[in-house]
Design an enzyme around this catalytic site. Structure first.
Site, PDB file in Angstrom:
ATOM      1  N   ASP A  94     -62.233   3.763   7.088  1.00  0.00           N
ATOM      2  CA  ASP A  94     -60.113   3.419   7.480  1.00  0.00           C
ATOM      3  C   ASP A  94     -59.912   3.780   5.660  1.00  0.00           C
ATOM      4  OD1 ASP A  94     -61.840   1.174   6.161  1.00  0.00           O
ATOM      5  OD2 ASP A  94     -61.103  -0.680   7.868  1.00  0.00           O
ATOM      6  N   SER A  95     -59.058   3.177   6.290  1.00  0.00           N
ATOM      7  CA  SER A  95     -58.319   3.394   4.621  1.00  0.00           C
ATOM      8  C   SER A  95     -57.757   2.214   3.860  1.00  0.00           C
ATOM      9  CB  SER A  95     -56.176   3.580   4.031  1.00  0.00           C
ATOM     10  OG  SER A  95     -55.948   2.924   5.180  1.00  0.00           O
ATOM     11  N   GLY A  96     -58.640   0.969   4.558  1.00  0.00           N
ATOM     12  CA  GLY A  96     -58.239  -0.855   3.568  1.00  0.00           C
ATOM     13  C   GLY A  96     -57.342  -1.109   3.960  1.00  0.00           C
ATOM     14  N   PHE A  98     -55.571  -2.655   7.053  1.00  0.00           N
ATOM     15  CA  PHE A  98     -56.235  -3.456   7.743  1.00  0.00           C
ATOM     16  C   PHE A  98     -57.117  -4.647   7.147  1.00  0.00           C
ATOM     17  CE2 PHE A  98     -58.389  -5.967  10.452  1.00  0.00           C
ATOM     18  CZ  PHE A  98     -56.799  -6.123  11.643  1.00  0.00           C
ATOM     19  N   ASP A 148     -51.833   2.886   5.588  1.00  0.00           N
ATOM     20  CA  ASP A 148     -51.337   2.180   6.171  1.00  0.00           C
ATOM     21  C   ASP A 148     -50.655   0.721   6.639  1.00  0.00           C
ATOM     22  OD1 ASP A 148     -52.733   1.879   7.445  1.00  0.00           O
ATOM     23  OD2 ASP A 148     -51.779   1.513   9.039  1.00  0.00           O
ATOM     24  N   GLN A 191     -47.649   4.012  14.092  1.00  0.00           N
ATOM     25  CA  GLN A 191     -47.431   2.638  14.364  1.00  0.00           C
ATOM     26  C   GLN A 191     -46.514   2.008  14.718  1.00  0.00           C
ATOM     27  OE1 GLN A 191     -49.502  -0.234  13.268  1.00  0.00           O
ATOM     28  NE2 GLN A 191     -50.283   0.358  11.421  1.00  0.00           N
ATOM     29  N   GLY A 218     -52.276  -0.776  15.244  1.00  0.00           N
ATOM     30  CA  GLY A 218     -51.258  -1.793  14.944  1.00  0.00           C
ATOM     31  C   GLY A 218     -51.401  -1.859  16.569  1.00  0.00           C
ATOM     32  N   ASP A 268     -63.019   2.277  17.402  1.00  0.00           N
ATOM     33  CA  ASP A 268     -63.865   1.573  17.123  1.00  0.00           C
ATOM     34  C   ASP A 268     -64.253  -0.174  17.491  1.00  0.00           C
ATOM     35  OD1 ASP A 268     -63.145   0.138  14.332  1.00  0.00           O
ATOM     36  OD2 ASP A 268     -61.999   1.511  15.207  1.00  0.00           O
ATOM     37  N   CYS A 308     -82.604   0.920  27.257  1.00  0.00           N
ATOM     38  CA  CYS A 308     -82.636   0.489  25.933  1.00  0.00           C
ATOM     39  C   CYS A 308     -83.352   0.589  25.784  1.00  0.00           C
ATOM     40  CB  CYS A 308     -81.298   0.397  25.677  1.00  0.00           C
ATOM     41  SG  CYS A 308     -81.508  -1.673  25.730  1.00  0.00           S
ATOM     42  N   CYS A 311     -83.872  -3.837  26.341  1.00  0.00           N
ATOM     43  CA  CYS A 311     -84.767  -4.326  27.322  1.00  0.00           C
ATOM     44  C   CYS A 311     -86.069  -3.156  28.304  1.00  0.00           C
ATOM     45  CB  CYS A 311     -83.342  -3.118  29.135  1.00  0.00           C
ATOM     46  SG  CYS A 311     -81.673  -4.299  28.235  1.00  0.00           S
TER      47      CYS A 311
END
Length: 379
Positions: A94-96, A98, A148, A191, A218, A268, A308, A311
């Site tokens: 991600d761009s940082g 957030f 953003d 956005q 957003g 994600d 899994c 389990c």
């Protein structure tokens, strides 16, 4: 040749959800998909081999956190993020943006970028579109995100309009500053909050810049689920059919299914590992808090319908004992199970699309999980 290519396979006749495949410099993955989050170049308590065993084709790492620790220059010296963390499949960073808006108490937004304080030590820092590109180019992720502005929910139309316009200008600067388009695909982020007019404007601006993929940003910032679904209904049709679409920060099972129905390819969220650390598990029969006293003598698996590692090998009683004693292995077992549950859910979603029955699958899953009940929990 672009670094990222989307291959469309088919549309679900019942819902309009799409089945596809994203090709990256580090392999391909089928969509719709869920991406485990490895904030600090590790999915908490999991090894890369375990993530591969549960068939994860792409994970996410965090630009802001890796910039602060250990620093992008160190990761560049190591040969990039893939080598640094021994992961040879796809990585999205991600761009940082957030984190700047959510972690820092002090921040000042200017046209040039954002001034804020380091959440670790209070130092003054500055992050701009150019800096976000420099860091992500050093990390060498397969998919990188444009820088953003992440406006809060709710925000006024006037505030959101200015924010969308700035995000579009920043996106253009990101494209100019991006130095490795041949082996790193840069996604633009649409956005506009809950305002259809602004989402349209944002999508129009970004689509004209011809990014190799697009994210819907957003959302999952505190708005009710029905608003998120409504925004997706008018936003995803604005995005090109031949590019991947990514819904940021969404990971509850109901939202994954509802997002796929509305044309989203990638998701994600830290949810599966975060709730695992306090003993909350997603199962085919709904949410289970394994720390609860009623499981002290329950020698069955977390989920009788799950195959899994957790389990197949361990009981609720044993995992509860580990969690009550603060043993790390307990968190590893619940984290493994939750990640496997969501990755397996997405395989079930893909199979339902192949069979043109995702709407029916949604009804069956919601009924079994308990989302249809009054006062249903989010996950």
């Amino acid at each position: 040749m672009t670094a990222i290519r989307y291959e469309f396979i088919k549309t679900c006749k019942q819902t309009g959800a799409r089945l596809g495949r994203v090709h990256t410099p580090h392999g391909s993955f089928d969509t719709p998909t869920f991406m485990p989050v490895g904030t600090l170049a590790t999915v908490k308590t999991m090894s890369p081999e375990e993530l591969k065993a549960m068939d994860s084709g792409i994970i996410l790492s965090n630009t802001y956190h890796l910039w602060l620790r250990p620093g992008h220059e160190i990761i560049r010296e190591a040969g990039g993020l893939h080598k640094f963390m021994n992961w040879d499949r796809a990585i999205l960073t991600d761009s940082g943006g957030f984190q700047v808006f959510s972690l820092s108490d002090f921040r000042r937004i200017e046209e040039e970028g954002v001034h804020f304080r380091n959440h670790l030590n209070g130092d003054k820092l500055f992050l701009s579109p150019e800096k976000a590109m420099e860091i992500q180019n050093a990390l060498g992720s397969d998919i990188m995100m444009a820088f953003d502005e992440c406006p809060p929910f709710p925000a006024t139309f006037e505030y959101m309009k200015k924010s969308v316009e700035r995000t579009s200008r920043w996106a253009e600067r990101c494209l100019k500053a991006h130095e490795r388009p041949q082996d790193q695909g840069l996604f633009g982020i649409v956005q506009g909050g809950e305002f259809e007019e602004l989402r349209r404007q944002s999508a129009k601006d970004l689509v004209s810049m011809d990014f190799p993929g697009y994210a819907v940003g957003g959302l999952s910032v505190g708005e009710p689920k029905d608003i998120m679904n409504r925004v997706l209904e008018f936003t995803t049709p604005l995005l090109p059919d031949n590019k991947p679409r990514y819904l940021m920060g969404v990971g509850s099972p109901d939202s994954l299914i509802d997002g796929a129905i509305r044309g989203i390819d990638m998701f994600d969220c830290v949810l599966p590992t975060r709730i695992a650390r306090n003993g909350t598990c997603m199962t085919s029969e709904g949410r289970l808090v394994v720390k609860n006293a009623k499981f002290a003598r329950d020698f069955g698996p977390l989920d009788p319908n799950c195959d899994c590692y957790t389990c197949k090998n361990y009981s609720r009683a044993y995992i509860r004992h580990l969690m009550k004693c603060d043993e790390t292995f307990g968190i590893r077992l619940t984290s493994y199970h939750n990640l496997h549950f969501l990755l397996n859910l997405m395989e079930q979603v893909r199979q339902a699309i192949r069979e043109d029955r995702l709407g029916d699958f949604r009804e069956e899953f919601f009924e079994q999980y308990g989302f249809n009940k009054p006062n249903a929990k989010n996950f």
